[in-house]
Write a protein that holds these residues in place. Structure first.
Motif, PDB file in Angstrom:
ATOM      1  N   UNK A   1       0.833  -1.210   0.000  1.00 15.03           N
ATOM      2  CA  UNK A   1       0.000   0.000   0.000  1.00 15.03           C
ATOM      3  C   UNK A   1       0.866   1.259   0.000  1.00 15.03           C
ATOM      4  N   UNK A   2       2.000   1.204   0.698  1.00 15.02           N
ATOM      5  CA  UNK A   2       2.910   2.358   0.694  1.00 15.02           C
ATOM      6  C   UNK A   2       3.419   2.659  -0.716  1.00 15.02           C
ATOM      7  N   UNK A   3       3.652   1.624  -1.505  1.00 13.67           N
ATOM      8  CA  UNK A   3       4.194   1.796  -2.857  1.00 13.67           C
ATOM      9  C   UNK A   3       3.111   2.054  -3.901  1.00 13.67           C
ATOM     10  N   UNK A   4       1.961   1.418  -3.753  1.00 17.19           N
ATOM     11  CA  UNK A   4       0.922   1.477  -4.793  1.00 17.19           C
ATOM     12  C   UNK A   4      -0.454   1.519  -4.132  1.00 17.19           C
ATOM     13  N   UNK A   5      -0.802   2.635  -3.494  1.00 18.23           N
ATOM     14  CA  UNK A   5      -2.036   2.694  -2.704  1.00 18.23           C
ATOM     15  C   UNK A   5      -3.319   2.457  -3.499  1.00 18.23           C
ATOM     16  N   UNK A   6      -3.300   2.691  -4.786  1.00 21.07           N
ATOM     17  CA  UNK A   6      -4.506   2.521  -5.602  1.00 21.07           C
ATOM     18  C   UNK A   6      -4.584   1.150  -6.272  1.00 21.07           C
ATOM     19  N   UNK A   7      -3.623   0.277  -6.003  1.00 18.57           N
ATOM     20  CA  UNK A   7      -3.593  -1.027  -6.654  1.00 18.57           C
ATOM     21  C   UNK A   7      -4.847  -1.839  -6.323  1.00 18.57           C
ATOM     22  N   UNK A   8      -5.297  -2.596  -7.306  1.00 21.68           N
ATOM     23  CA  UNK A   8      -6.423  -3.512  -7.127  1.00 21.68           C
ATOM     24  C   UNK A   8      -5.879  -4.935  -7.208  1.00 21.68           C
TER      25      UNK A   8
END
Length: 160
Positions: free
Chosen positions: A132-139
């Motif tokens: 989440x720190x690196x890619x908070x919008x990832x699904x």
């Protein structure tokens, strides 16, 4: 024609020796690995072992831009583990270094050596919080990371 770059995510963990120092060293080694062109790392986290015993882990996730194929990247990760003295005396044994290929672009694969996406990553706080720190919008598998984090709140984890 040159191979295109793929964004892959790698879980890093260590619970033997100085885990933070090991992860810092491995991140530098990843940057120097042929076929890896960029590395970005999450903050480090301290977490209790899951389905195992032993000291707490230091964990992180790295985003790597690579032109290596999935199994070639896995080979590079396992070579780093071996260089850092990784032993596999039994399942979930404490380890000097654990590198897991979590995601490789949008690739889905089942191979005797590698499953992508990593089949248990959405169940692990030590993966989801740094991811989440690196890619908070990832699904992931139809849900946002934040949605999956709701199911792992009982796992002991804190910023290191």
């Amino acid at each position: 024609m040159a191979p295109s770059l793929v964004r892959a995510y790698v879980g890093l963990g260590a619970n033997l020796g100085d885990g933070a120092a090991t992860l810092r060293q491995v991140l530098a080694e990843l940057r120097d690995t042929d076929g890896i062109l960029a590395v970005a790392a999450s903050p480090f986290y301290r977490s209790a072992p899951v389905e195992a015993t032993g000291p707490d882990f230091i964990n992180a996730v790295a985003a790597v831009d690579t032109d290596l194929a999935p199994l070639a990247l896995l080979d590079a990760l396992q070579a780093l583990e071996n260089r850092h003295g990784r032993q596999r005396p039994y399942k979930n044994a404490p380890r000097t270094l654990d590198l897991d290929l979590l995601l490789y672009g949008d690739v889905r694969m089942e191979h005797e050596r590698l499953s992508l996406p990593h089949p248990r990553m959405r169940l692990r706080a030590f993966v989801l919080l740094p991811l989440r720190d690196l890619a908070p919008e990832m699904v992931l598998e139809g849900g946002r990371i934040e949605d999956w984090i709701g199911g792992i709140r009982d796992q002991a984890i804190e910023r290191a």
